[in-house]
Each structure stands twice: as C-alpha cells, then as structure tokens.
Design a protein around this motif. Structure first.
Motif, short mmCIF file in Angstrom:
data_model
loop_
_atom_site.label_atom_id
_atom_site.label_comp_id
_atom_site.label_asym_id
_atom_site.label_seq_id
_atom_site.Cartn_x
_atom_site.Cartn_y
_atom_site.Cartn_z
N VAL A 177 0.83 -1.19 0.00
CA VAL A 177 0.00 0.00 0.00
C VAL A 177 0.87 1.25 0.00
O VAL A 177 1.81 1.37 0.79
CB VAL A 177 -0.94 0.01 1.23
CG1 VAL A 177 -1.69 1.34 1.31
CG2 VAL A 177 -1.93 -1.14 1.13
N THR A 178 0.54 2.17 -0.88
CA THR A 178 1.26 3.43 -0.98
C THR A 178 0.28 4.59 -0.82
O THR A 178 -0.94 4.42 -1.03
CB THR A 178 1.96 3.57 -2.34
OG1 THR A 178 0.95 3.63 -3.37
CG2 THR A 178 2.89 2.40 -2.60
N LYS A 180 -0.19 7.01 -2.80
CA LYS A 180 -0.83 7.24 -4.10
C LYS A 180 -1.99 6.29 -4.31
O LYS A 180 -3.07 6.69 -4.79
CB LYS A 180 0.21 7.06 -5.22
CG LYS A 180 -0.35 7.35 -6.60
CD LYS A 180 0.74 7.20 -7.66
CE LYS A 180 0.18 7.49 -9.06
NZ LYS A 180 1.23 7.37 -10.11
N MET A 181 -1.80 5.03 -3.92
CA MET A 181 -2.87 4.04 -4.06
C MET A 181 -4.06 4.40 -3.18
O MET A 181 -5.22 4.32 -3.59
CB MET A 181 -2.35 2.65 -3.71
CG MET A 181 -3.36 1.53 -3.90
SD MET A 181 -2.73 -0.06 -3.32
CE MET A 181 -1.30 -0.26 -4.39
#
Length: 210
Positions: A177-178, A180-181
C-alpha cells in the motif's frame, strides 16, 4: 429479502473501502500484536457499529411519523453522503518514514476490544454515516422488518469479515500500500458516495419511493 442482502453487502463493501484511522489501526495492531489481537480489535469496531445501528435506526423510526420528516430525512441523508464523498475526494494520506509510506496514528495502550470500540465510536463521522443509512432504510417502503434486519446484517457482516482480512494480510499489505494508491481509492469511494447522495436527493425531490 435477497435484494436487501445484496444491497447490504454492497453498502458494506463501500464502507469497508473507506480509508481512515480504523484501517491503519488494524494494520498497526496486526503487525505489533498479531492476528488474534487485531481480530479482537475488529470485534470492538463491530460492537461500536452495532450500537450506532440501534441508536440511529430506532431514533429515526421514532421520528418517522412526524410531518414532512421523510423529506427532511431524504435531504439530510443525501447531503451527509455527499459530504462524505467530498471529504474522501479531497483527503490526503500523510506519510511517515519506516511505515511503508503510510502514517499510522498513535493509539493508547488499551485492551484490543476497548481500543476498537473507542477509535470507531468517538469518530463523529461514523454516527453521521449510520444516520444516513437509517435514512435510506426508512425510505425503503418495500422493506419489511426481516428485510431491514438482513440489510443491516449484510453491512455489518461484510465490514467485519473484511476487517479480519485486512488484519490477516497486514504484513503483506504494509509493503504494497502506498499513499498514491490510497488517494486513488479515496477518490473512487468519494465519487460513489456522492452518487448515492445525489440519487437520494433526486428521489426525495421527486417524491419517489426507494
């Protein structure tokens, strides 16, 4: 009853997609204390949601006989959903080093159940969300008591099961998970929320029965 279940499951999936303090607390708890601890925390979240379900459903039902209350309910519920959607669209997930790029809120060291109940229960947006759900249910004239129960069970059961999945895959998720995501997911969920809200306002304005 099948329709009520499908709608409940759909709303549960939407609620589960919302990214907030509970999401990060589940990840943190699973990483630091293991799946069982996180599962107990999820049970606390479920209990908090169940309390709000009872509070909002019976509160709204008590007032449903008042003059023009259906219109007030429709407009307020629609505006709340739109507010949730806009909030989700503009929300940014801050980052902090050494946490996979995601900021995990610091929480007090309490028992898992109390922690889950508290983090979910003290969030005013949770109450507002369940008020909007109670508004939707009250406007569904085709629903009998059995349908209402199945609808709520569909939402609560879906949210609880997905919370358990989140906890189980937390270690893998923390690396994938980032920000941006998460920001992208917020925008998708926000758009869907706004769509539900606009639809509710439209049906109320035209005097349609949901």
């Amino acid at each position: 009853m099948t329709t009520a279940l499908i709608e409940g499951l759909s709303m549960g999936l939407l609620l589960s997609a919302l990214v907030g303090p509970v999401f990060f607390t589940l990840i943190q708890s699973s990483l630091e204390h293991g799946f069982r601890y996180a599962a107990t925390l999820a049970l606390g979240i479920l209990s908090s949601d169940s309390f709000y379900v009872l509070l909002t459903y019976f509160g709204v039902s008590y007032l449903s006989g008042a003059t023009y209350f259906q219109e007030v309910l429709g407009y307020s519920g629609g505006l709340i959903l739109i507010g949730f959607g806009i909030s989700s669209l503009v929300k940014k997930n801050p980052v902090r080093p050494n946490t996979g790029g995601i900021l995990i809120p610091q929480v007090k060291k309490r028992s898992a159940f109390i922690k889950g109940f508290s983090i979910n229960g003290i969030n005013p947006f949770v109450l507002l969300f369940w008020i909007s759900i109670a508004s939707i249910v009250q406007m569904k004239k085709s629903f009998d008591q059995g349908d209402v129960m199945v609808y709520y069970l569909g939402i609560l059961g879906t949210v609880f099961c997905i919370d358990l999945i989140k906890a189980y895959v937390a270690k893998q998720l923390s690396h994938l998970v980032t920000p941006k995501m998460m920001n992208g997911l917020n925008k998708v969920v926000g758009t869907i929320m706004i769509g539900f809200g606009v639809r509710m306002l439209y049906l109320t304005l035209n005097g349609s029965i949901v």
